[in-house]
Design a protein around this motif. Structure first.
Motif, PDB file in Angstrom:
ATOM      1  N   ILE A   7      -2.006   5.970   9.466  1.00 37.50           N
ATOM      2  CA  ILE A   7      -1.642   4.861   9.160  1.00 37.50           C
ATOM      3  C   ILE A   7      -2.254   3.792   8.331  1.00 37.50           C
ATOM      4  CG2 ILE A   7      -0.036   2.519   9.940  1.00 37.50           C
ATOM      5  CD1 ILE A   7       1.101   4.050  12.227  1.00 37.50           C
ATOM      6  N   GLN A   8      -1.949   3.414   7.032  1.00 38.34           N
ATOM      7  CA  GLN A   8      -2.745   2.332   6.352  1.00 38.34           C
ATOM      8  C   GLN A   8      -2.418   0.775   7.061  1.00 38.34           C
ATOM      9  OE1 GLN A   8      -1.898   1.505   2.305  1.00 38.34           O
ATOM     10  NE2 GLN A   8      -2.658   3.485   1.608  1.00 38.34           N
ATOM     11  N   PRO A  48       1.145 -15.125  14.462  1.00 37.66           N
ATOM     12  CA  PRO A  48       0.905 -14.021  13.539  1.00 37.66           C
ATOM     13  C   PRO A  48      -0.173 -12.970  14.345  1.00 37.66           C
ATOM     14  CG  PRO A  48      -0.621 -15.786  13.086  1.00 37.66           C
ATOM     15  CD  PRO A  48       0.290 -16.401  14.173  1.00 37.66           C
ATOM     16  N   LEU A  49       0.104 -11.614  13.988  1.00 37.82           N
ATOM     17  CA  LEU A  49      -0.701 -10.709  14.696  1.00 37.82           C
ATOM     18  C   LEU A  49      -1.802 -10.214  13.475  1.00 37.82           C
ATOM     19  CD1 LEU A  49       2.574  -9.027  16.229  1.00 37.82           C
ATOM     20  CD2 LEU A  49       0.935 -10.426  17.364  1.00 37.82           C
ATOM     21  N   GLY A  50      -1.972 -10.706  12.607  1.00 36.68           N
ATOM     22  CA  GLY A  50      -3.156 -10.304  11.943  1.00 36.68           C
ATOM     23  C   GLY A  50      -3.184  -9.247  11.369  1.00 36.68           C
ATOM     24  N   ILE A  51      -2.172  -8.359  11.002  1.00 39.47           N
ATOM     25  CA  ILE A  51      -2.217  -6.971  10.829  1.00 39.47           C
ATOM     26  C   ILE A  51      -1.095  -6.652   9.786  1.00 39.47           C
ATOM     27  CG2 ILE A  51      -3.388  -5.863  12.337  1.00 39.47           C
ATOM     28  CD1 ILE A  51      -0.389  -5.089  13.574  1.00 39.47           C
ATOM     29  N   ALA A  52      -1.223  -5.774   8.862  1.00 37.97           N
ATOM     30  CA  ALA A  52       0.065  -5.449   8.094  1.00 37.97           C
ATOM     31  C   ALA A  52      -0.063  -3.916   7.910  1.00 37.97           C
ATOM     32  CB  ALA A  52       0.181  -5.901   6.854  1.00 37.97           C
ATOM     33  N   MET A  53       0.988  -3.127   7.986  1.00 33.74           N
ATOM     34  CA  MET A  53       0.676  -1.485   7.946  1.00 33.74           C
ATOM     35  C   MET A  53       1.864  -1.065   6.973  1.00 33.74           C
ATOM     36  SD  MET A  53       0.323  -0.312  11.899  1.00 33.74           S
ATOM     37  CE  MET A  53       0.030  -1.316  13.183  1.00 33.74           C
ATOM     38  N   LYS A  54       1.398   0.191   6.287  1.00 35.06           N
ATOM     39  CA  LYS A  54       2.156   1.094   5.661  1.00 35.06           C
ATOM     40  C   LYS A  54       2.654   2.125   6.762  1.00 35.06           C
ATOM     41  CE  LYS A  54       3.064   3.659   1.651  1.00 35.06           C
ATOM     42  NZ  LYS A  54       2.342   4.592   0.670  1.00 35.06           N
ATOM     43  N   LEU A  55       3.743   2.121   7.255  1.00 39.19           N
ATOM     44  CA  LEU A  55       4.285   3.239   8.249  1.00 39.19           C
ATOM     45  C   LEU A  55       4.535   4.347   7.562  1.00 39.19           C
ATOM     46  CD1 LEU A  55       6.727   0.969  10.368  1.00 39.19           C
ATOM     47  CD2 LEU A  55       4.125   1.354  10.898  1.00 39.19           C
ATOM     48  N   PRO A  56       4.267   5.514   8.270  1.00 42.77           N
ATOM     49  CA  PRO A  56       4.404   6.760   7.665  1.00 42.77           C
ATOM     50  C   PRO A  56       5.974   6.833   7.579  1.00 42.77           C
ATOM     51  CG  PRO A  56       3.604   6.955  10.064  1.00 42.77           C
ATOM     52  CD  PRO A  56       3.913   5.515   9.750  1.00 42.77           C
ATOM     53  N   SER A  87      10.174  -0.503   5.297  1.00 47.93           N
ATOM     54  CA  SER A  87       9.974  -1.249   3.941  1.00 47.93           C
ATOM     55  C   SER A  87       9.124  -2.196   4.066  1.00 47.93           C
ATOM     56  CB  SER A  87      11.404  -1.607   3.279  1.00 47.93           C
ATOM     57  OG  SER A  87      12.039  -2.456   4.217  1.00 47.93           O
ATOM     58  N   TYR A  88       8.773  -2.802   5.158  1.00 55.77           N
ATOM     59  CA  TYR A  88       7.931  -3.984   5.573  1.00 55.77           C
ATOM     60  C   TYR A  88       6.312  -3.578   5.389  1.00 55.77           C
ATOM     61  CZ  TYR A  88       6.673  -8.580   7.552  1.00 55.77           C
ATOM     62  OH  TYR A  88       6.086  -9.802   7.610  1.00 55.77           O
ATOM     63  N   CYS A  89       6.314  -3.190   4.325  1.00 55.07           N
ATOM     64  CA  CYS A  89       4.746  -2.358   4.051  1.00 55.07           C
ATOM     65  C   CYS A  89       3.787  -2.908   2.885  1.00 55.07           C
ATOM     66  CB  CYS A  89       5.116  -0.895   3.812  1.00 55.07           C
ATOM     67  SG  CYS A  89       6.266  -0.796   2.058  1.00 55.07           S
ATOM     68  N   ASP A  91       1.386  -5.980   1.033  1.00 55.08           N
ATOM     69  CA  ASP A  91       0.368  -6.655   1.046  1.00 55.08           C
ATOM     70  C   ASP A  91       0.197  -7.881   1.954  1.00 55.08           C
ATOM     71  OD1 ASP A  91      -2.219  -5.918   0.573  1.00 55.08           O
ATOM     72  OD2 ASP A  91      -2.567  -7.110  -1.152  1.00 55.08           O
ATOM     73  N   ASN A  92       1.451  -8.590   1.763  1.00 58.98           N
ATOM     74  CA  ASN A  92       1.897  -9.872   2.460  1.00 58.98           C
ATOM     75  C   ASN A  92       2.537  -9.689   3.772  1.00 58.98           C
ATOM     76  OD1 ASN A  92       0.569 -11.790   0.565  1.00 58.98           O
ATOM     77  ND2 ASN A  92       2.029 -10.982  -0.709  1.00 58.98           N
ATOM     78  N   ASP A  93       2.995  -8.473   4.150  1.00 61.22           N
ATOM     79  CA  ASP A  93       3.909  -8.085   5.225  1.00 61.22           C
ATOM     80  C   ASP A  93       3.168  -8.296   6.521  1.00 61.22           C
ATOM     81  OD1 ASP A  93       6.019  -8.295   3.412  1.00 61.22           O
ATOM     82  OD2 ASP A  93       5.774  -6.067   3.226  1.00 61.22           O
ATOM     83  N   GLN A  94       2.485  -9.482   6.770  1.00 61.93           N
ATOM     84  CA  GLN A  94       1.979  -9.589   8.220  1.00 61.93           C
ATOM     85  C   GLN A  94       2.857  -9.547   9.313  1.00 61.93           C
ATOM     86  OE1 GLN A  94      -1.187 -12.351  10.606  1.00 61.93           O
ATOM     87  NE2 GLN A  94      -0.327 -13.079   8.713  1.00 61.93           N
TER      88      GLN A  94
END
Ligand SMILES: O=c1ccn([C@H]2C[C@H](O)[C@@H](COP(=O)(O)OP(=O)(O)OP(=O)(O)O)O2)c(=O)[nH]1
Length: 147
Positions: A7-8, A48-56, A87-89, A91-94
């Motif tokens: 996961i990115q 804020p949880l301080g992370i964003a991910m591109k889910l598989p 789709s919440y993947c 750069d700003n999708d914290q």
């Protein structure tokens, strides 16, 4: 043996530890507050949880409180069960967790306040309307809970 998914992940803060499994006790992964939060009883805050991910592909993520969250911080997750869409993947999708304080409380940056896992999407559902369901009738809500 379970397969592995890469996961990115993007971190929005250097003040939180990088995500990891804790002691191999569970396959849920704890999430950390990305800022200090001070709340009075009854106040609401999107933390804020301080992370964003591109889910598989084909997956979503579910965010829930830890069992100890209420005891430690006196907050309730207002949506009870957060759903992070595939789709919440961007750069700003914290990721955030919405909470309400039940008492005056302080949460510090890097505190582990909730946990998540990823799940495969459910199958596509088609609704087929009928006047009579062909399942066995249980008698309706609460009908077995009398004794
Ligand atoms: O606890 C949560 C729930 C959602 N989200 C993010 C990820 C999710 O993909 C997006 C939208 O969530 P949802 O569809 O549940 O919210 P909505 O109220 O329907 O808003 P939207 O109009 O943005 O879909 O917000 C979080 O960061 N934390």
């Amino acid at each position: 043996m379970k397969h592995t998914e890469k996961i990115q992940i993007k971190y929005f803060s250097d003040k939180i530890e990088r995500l990891r499994y804790i002691d191999g006790k569970s396959d849920w992964i704890d999430l950390r507050a990305a800022e200090d939060v001070v709340l009075k009883a009854g106040e609401y805050k999107l933390i804020p949880l301080g992370i964003a991910m591109k889910l598989p592909k084909g997956y979503e993520a579910h965010v829930v409180p830890r069992s100890s969250t209420f005891k430690n911080f006196g907050v309730i997750q207002t949506n009870h069960y957060g759903v992070i869409d595939e789709s919440y993947c961007g750069d700003n999708d914290q990721w955030f967790v919405p909470v309400m304080a039940m008492r005056d409380t302080e949460i510090h940056v890097n505190d582990r306040i909730c946990q998540f896992r990823i799940m495969e999407h459910q199958p596509v559902i088609e609704f087929e309307e009928t006047d009579q369901l062909d399942g066995t009738d249980r008698g309706g809500f609460g009908s077995t809970g009398k004794a």
